[in-house]
Design an enzyme around this catalytic site. Structure first.
Site, PDB file in Angstrom:
ATOM      1  N   GLY A  46      65.318 -21.312 -40.317  1.00 47.21           N
ATOM      2  CA  GLY A  46      65.517 -21.304 -39.150  1.00 47.21           C
ATOM      3  C   GLY A  46      66.611 -20.954 -38.429  1.00 47.21           C
ATOM      4  CD  GLN A  51      72.005 -22.128 -36.178  1.00 45.01           C
ATOM      5  OE1 GLN A  51      70.845 -21.892 -36.043  1.00 45.01           O
ATOM      6  NE2 GLN A  51      72.448 -22.390 -37.360  1.00 45.01           N
ATOM      7  CB  CYS A  88      73.145 -26.732 -40.302  1.00 41.96           C
ATOM      8  SG  CYS A  88      72.805 -25.645 -38.888  1.00 41.96           S
ATOM      9  CG  LEU A  89      71.514 -20.599 -41.926  1.00 41.14           C
ATOM     10  CD1 LEU A  89      70.794 -19.557 -41.259  1.00 41.14           C
ATOM     11  CD2 LEU A  89      71.617 -20.315 -43.514  1.00 41.14           C
ATOM     12  CG  HIS A 130      68.073 -28.061 -37.714  1.00 40.44           C
ATOM     13  ND1 HIS A 130      68.854 -28.760 -38.419  1.00 40.44           N
ATOM     14  CD2 HIS A 130      68.710 -26.835 -37.461  1.00 40.44           C
ATOM     15  CE1 HIS A 130      70.166 -28.205 -38.668  1.00 40.44           C
ATOM     16  NE2 HIS A 130      69.852 -27.010 -38.041  1.00 40.44           N
ATOM     17  CD  GLU A 131      66.803 -23.803 -36.444  1.00 41.08           C
ATOM     18  OE1 GLU A 131      67.847 -23.490 -35.677  1.00 41.08           O
ATOM     19  OE2 GLU A 131      66.689 -23.924 -37.576  1.00 41.08           O
ATOM     20  CG  HIS A 134      71.136 -25.277 -33.716  1.00 38.41           C
ATOM     21  ND1 HIS A 134      72.541 -25.431 -33.889  1.00 38.41           N
ATOM     22  CD2 HIS A 134      70.600 -25.278 -34.858  1.00 38.41           C
ATOM     23  CE1 HIS A 134      72.512 -25.592 -35.121  1.00 38.41           C
ATOM     24  NE2 HIS A 134      71.460 -25.351 -35.994  1.00 38.41           N
TER      25      HIS A 134
HETATM   26 CO    CO Z   1      71.161 -25.451 -37.982  1.00 38.53          CO
END
Ligand code: CO
Length: 167
Positions: A46, A51, A88-89, A130-131, A134
């Site tokens: 995701g 991000q 997480c990226l 999670h997204e 963000h």
């Molecule tokens: Co993340």
């Protein structure tokens, strides 16, 4: 087409609360498409717009074999609790157990502006929670338990320093 670069922990944009979209433009659709490419290229599950440096309520995610492009996603029902290992990226190499709802129901618009109502469980439920975090400037390190927070303190501090010095 230039790809998006993924912002890492320490970038100010990751702490901003994103604004809902009033309408969806072609530019927003291009952003969503580029986010899908960035997510797949980085092998993520995701990705949220902050991000890639964009303060809008846009999310892309995998749900089974499908790729969802979501505008203004919002959870309206939650059920159960479960702890799972999460990454997480924006935090390369950092993983921790995070407690989240097991099942969620959420609403969103698709890229055409149609209303979606989606029921998600297990991994998909975890990804959307999670997204959406963000979009509110909340990061998974905020949700780590105290033990993980202590264990990860140095890695987090190093990552933040690295992000700040690469500006
Ligand atoms: Co993340």
């Amino acid at each position: 087409m230039p790809g998006f670069s993924i912002r890492t922990y320490g970038s100010a944009v990751l702490r901003k609360r994103c604004k809902p979209l009033k309408k969806i433009t072609d530019e927003d659709r291009r952003v969503l498409e580029n986010m899908v490419h960035a997510m797949i290229a980085s092998k993520g599950l995701g990705l949220a717009a902050p991000q890639v440096g964009i303060g809008k309520r846009l999310v892309v995610m995998l749900a089974g074999s499908e790729v969802l492009k979501l505008v203004n996603p919002c959870i309206y029902k939650r059920k159960g609790r479960i702890v799972m290992k999460e990454g997480c990226l924006s935090f390369p190499g950092i993983f921790a157990d995070i407690r989240r709802s097991r099942e969620v129901q959420f609403g969103a618009l698709n890229e055409k502006g149609d209303k979606l109502k989606i029921k998600a469980a297990e991994l998909a439920a975890r990804i959307i929670q999670h997204e959406i975090d963000h979009l509110n400037g909340v990061l998974f390190c905020d949700r780590m338990g105290i033990i993980d927070k202590i264990k990860m303190r140095k890695a987090l501090r190093d990552l933040k320093k690295q992000t700040e010095s690469s500006k």
